[in-house]
Design a protein around this motif. Structure first.
Motif, PDB file in Angstrom:
ATOM      1  N   VAL A   8       0.853  -1.181   0.000  1.00 37.07           N
ATOM      2  CA  VAL A   8       0.000   0.000   0.000  1.00 37.07           C
ATOM      3  C   VAL A   8       0.893   1.235   0.000  1.00 37.07           C
ATOM      4  CG1 VAL A   8      -1.673   1.299   1.371  1.00 37.07           C
ATOM      5  CG2 VAL A   8      -1.891  -1.184   1.165  1.00 37.07           C
ATOM      6  N   VAL A   9       0.581   2.188  -0.867  1.00 38.93           N
ATOM      7  CA  VAL A   9       1.323   3.450  -0.943  1.00 38.93           C
ATOM      8  C   VAL A   9       0.330   4.605  -0.904  1.00 38.93           C
ATOM      9  CG1 VAL A   9       3.229   2.445  -2.266  1.00 38.93           C
ATOM     10  CG2 VAL A   9       1.334   3.532  -3.475  1.00 38.93           C
ATOM     11  N   PRO A  45       3.039  -3.477   3.770  1.00 42.65           N
ATOM     12  CA  PRO A  45       2.313  -4.647   3.266  1.00 42.65           C
ATOM     13  C   PRO A  45       0.809  -4.505   3.512  1.00 42.65           C
ATOM     14  CG  PRO A  45       4.226  -5.331   4.549  1.00 42.65           C
ATOM     15  CD  PRO A  45       4.079  -3.847   4.732  1.00 42.65           C
ATOM     16  N   LEU A  46       0.016  -5.049   2.615  1.00 37.13           N
ATOM     17  CA  LEU A  46      -1.437  -4.932   2.698  1.00 37.13           C
ATOM     18  C   LEU A  46      -1.969  -5.426   4.044  1.00 37.13           C
ATOM     19  CD1 LEU A  46      -4.120  -4.226   1.359  1.00 37.13           C
ATOM     20  CD2 LEU A  46      -4.129  -6.526   0.349  1.00 37.13           C
ATOM     21  N   GLU A  47      -1.419  -6.510   4.561  1.00 35.79           N
ATOM     22  CA  GLU A  47      -1.882  -7.053   5.840  1.00 35.79           C
ATOM     23  C   GLU A  47      -1.672  -6.048   6.973  1.00 35.79           C
ATOM     24  OE1 GLU A  47       0.470  -8.680   3.910  1.00 35.79           O
ATOM     25  OE2 GLU A  47      -0.992  -9.954   2.890  1.00 35.79           O
ATOM     26  N   ALA A  48      -0.514  -5.395   6.993  1.00 33.05           N
ATOM     27  CA  ALA A  48      -0.227  -4.399   8.031  1.00 33.05           C
ATOM     28  C   ALA A  48      -1.139  -3.186   7.875  1.00 33.05           C
ATOM     29  CB  ALA A  48       1.243  -3.979   7.963  1.00 33.05           C
ATOM     30  N   TYR A  49      -1.413  -2.802   6.620  1.00 33.27           N
ATOM     31  CA  TYR A  49      -2.332  -1.687   6.380  1.00 33.27           C
ATOM     32  C   TYR A  49      -3.718  -2.007   6.938  1.00 33.27           C
ATOM     33  CZ  TYR A  49      -5.736   1.234   4.037  1.00 33.27           C
ATOM     34  OH  TYR A  49      -6.800   2.057   3.779  1.00 33.27           O
ATOM     35  N   LEU A  56      -3.976   4.832   9.279  1.00 34.13           N
ATOM     36  CA  LEU A  56      -3.287   5.118   8.018  1.00 34.13           C
ATOM     37  C   LEU A  56      -4.169   5.906   7.053  1.00 34.13           C
ATOM     38  CD1 LEU A  56      -1.290   1.808   7.519  1.00 34.13           C
ATOM     39  CD2 LEU A  56      -0.398   4.058   8.153  1.00 34.13           C
ATOM     40  N   ASP A  57      -5.469   5.642   7.068  1.00 34.15           N
ATOM     41  CA  ASP A  57      -6.370   6.436   6.223  1.00 34.15           C
ATOM     42  C   ASP A  57      -6.379   7.898   6.658  1.00 34.15           C
ATOM     43  OD1 ASP A  57      -7.001   4.247   4.698  1.00 34.15           O
ATOM     44  OD2 ASP A  57      -8.978   3.921   5.603  1.00 34.15           O
ATOM     45  N   LYS A  58      -6.356   8.132   7.963  1.00 39.95           N
ATOM     46  CA  LYS A  58      -6.313   9.514   8.468  1.00 39.95           C
ATOM     47  C   LYS A  58      -4.983  10.176   8.109  1.00 39.95           C
ATOM     48  CE  LYS A  58      -9.524   8.591  12.194  1.00 39.95           C
ATOM     49  NZ  LYS A  58      -9.687   8.330  13.614  1.00 39.95           N
ATOM     50  N   LEU A  59      -3.892   9.416   8.180  1.00 43.27           N
ATOM     51  CA  LEU A  59      -2.581   9.943   7.805  1.00 43.27           C
ATOM     52  C   LEU A  59      -2.567  10.311   6.321  1.00 43.27           C
ATOM     53  CD1 LEU A  59       0.269  10.522   8.914  1.00 43.27           C
ATOM     54  CD2 LEU A  59       0.884   8.193   8.253  1.00 43.27           C
ATOM     55  N   ALA A  60      -3.120   9.454   5.486  1.00 49.21           N
ATOM     56  CA  ALA A  60      -3.189   9.742   4.049  1.00 49.21           C
ATOM     57  C   ALA A  60      -3.997  11.011   3.798  1.00 49.21           C
ATOM     58  CB  ALA A  60      -3.808   8.559   3.306  1.00 49.21           C
ATOM     59  N   GLU A  61      -5.084  11.152   4.513  1.00 52.35           N
ATOM     60  CA  GLU A  61      -5.913  12.348   4.368  1.00 52.35           C
ATOM     61  C   GLU A  61      -5.140  13.602   4.785  1.00 52.35           C
ATOM     62  OE1 GLU A  61     -10.104  14.096   6.119  1.00 52.35           O
ATOM     63  OE2 GLU A  61      -9.763  11.936   6.167  1.00 52.35           O
ATOM     64  N   ALA A  62      -4.356  13.499   5.853  1.00 52.26           N
ATOM     65  CA  ALA A  62      -3.563  14.646   6.313  1.00 52.26           C
ATOM     66  C   ALA A  62      -2.528  15.065   5.260  1.00 52.26           C
ATOM     67  CB  ALA A  62      -2.858  14.307   7.626  1.00 52.26           C
ATOM     68  N   ASP A  64      -3.065  14.771   2.098  1.00 50.43           N
ATOM     69  CA  ASP A  64      -3.839  15.016   0.884  1.00 50.43           C
ATOM     70  C   ASP A  64      -3.539  13.930  -0.160  1.00 50.43           C
ATOM     71  OD1 ASP A  64      -5.758  16.354  -0.579  1.00 50.43           O
ATOM     72  OD2 ASP A  64      -4.290  17.662  -1.555  1.00 50.43           O
ATOM     73  N   CYS A  65      -3.511  12.687   0.322  1.00 49.81           N
ATOM     74  CA  CYS A  65      -3.202  11.549  -0.544  1.00 49.81           C
ATOM     75  C   CYS A  65      -4.337  10.541  -0.524  1.00 49.81           C
ATOM     76  CB  CYS A  65      -1.937  10.831  -0.060  1.00 49.81           C
ATOM     77  SG  CYS A  65      -0.414  11.765  -0.277  1.00 49.81           S
ATOM     78  N   GLU A  66      -4.368   9.721  -1.555  1.00 49.80           N
ATOM     79  CA  GLU A  66      -5.268   8.581  -1.562  1.00 49.80           C
ATOM     80  C   GLU A  66      -4.425   7.322  -1.375  1.00 49.80           C
ATOM     81  OE1 GLU A  66      -6.960   7.519  -5.558  1.00 49.80           O
ATOM     82  OE2 GLU A  66      -6.069   9.452  -6.091  1.00 49.80           O
ATOM     83  N   VAL A  67      -5.062   6.270  -0.908  1.00 54.65           N
ATOM     84  CA  VAL A  67      -4.376   5.014  -0.638  1.00 54.65           C
ATOM     85  C   VAL A  67      -4.502   4.119  -1.864  1.00 54.65           C
ATOM     86  CG1 VAL A  67      -4.324   2.999   0.872  1.00 54.65           C
ATOM     87  CG2 VAL A  67      -4.919   5.237   1.818  1.00 54.65           C
ATOM     88  N   LEU A  68      -3.361   3.600  -2.329  1.00 56.48           N
ATOM     89  CA  LEU A  68      -3.350   2.722  -3.502  1.00 56.48           C
ATOM     90  C   LEU A  68      -2.761   1.364  -3.148  1.00 56.48           C
ATOM     91  CD1 LEU A  68      -1.864   5.040  -6.289  1.00 56.48           C
ATOM     92  CD2 LEU A  68      -4.266   4.655  -5.741  1.00 56.48           C
TER      93      LEU A  68
END
Length: 106
Positions: A8-9, A45-49, A56-62, A64-68
């Motif tokens: 996941v990036v 790794p996807l499992e850790a995500y 991590l979703d909140k971090l991505a939002e902070a 201004d990123c989307e999770v891929l």
């Protein structure tokens, strides 16, 4: 030998870049470094995500990123191009000792 894994990036669509690094400034502020090279992007790794999805979703939002999800395939061959297969080996006394120590540590 082929092996596939999912990582996941974080991707910033506005800048068309991936999160490469981030740093706490010692306050509530932070700074993020981005890169155009997917290989340089921070990944998990996807499992850790999935275990830390909310954080991590909140971090991505902070940022201004989307999770891929990124599918990664490794293809290992010998230098001459022939197939590589892992060799199975017989367990050694050292392997048994390590297993025993791990059991005792629990």
């Amino acid at each position: 030998m082929k092996q596939t894994e999912t990582q996941v990036v974080f991707y910033n669509a506005e800048k068309d870049e991936f999160l490469k690094e981030y740093k706490d400034r010692g306050t509530l502020a932070f700074e993020a470094g981005l890169t155009t090279n997917l290989i340089d992007a921070l990944s998990v790794p996807l499992e850790a995500y999935e275990e830390q999805k909310n954080s991590l979703d909140k971090l991505a939002e902070a940022f201004d990123c989307e999770v891929l999800n990124v599918e990664i395939e490794y293809n290992a061959t010998k230098l001459d191009g022939s197939d590589f297969e892992r060799t199975e080996r017989e367990p050694t006394m050292e392997d048994g000792f390590k297993t025993l120590m791990e059991l005792l540590a629990k």
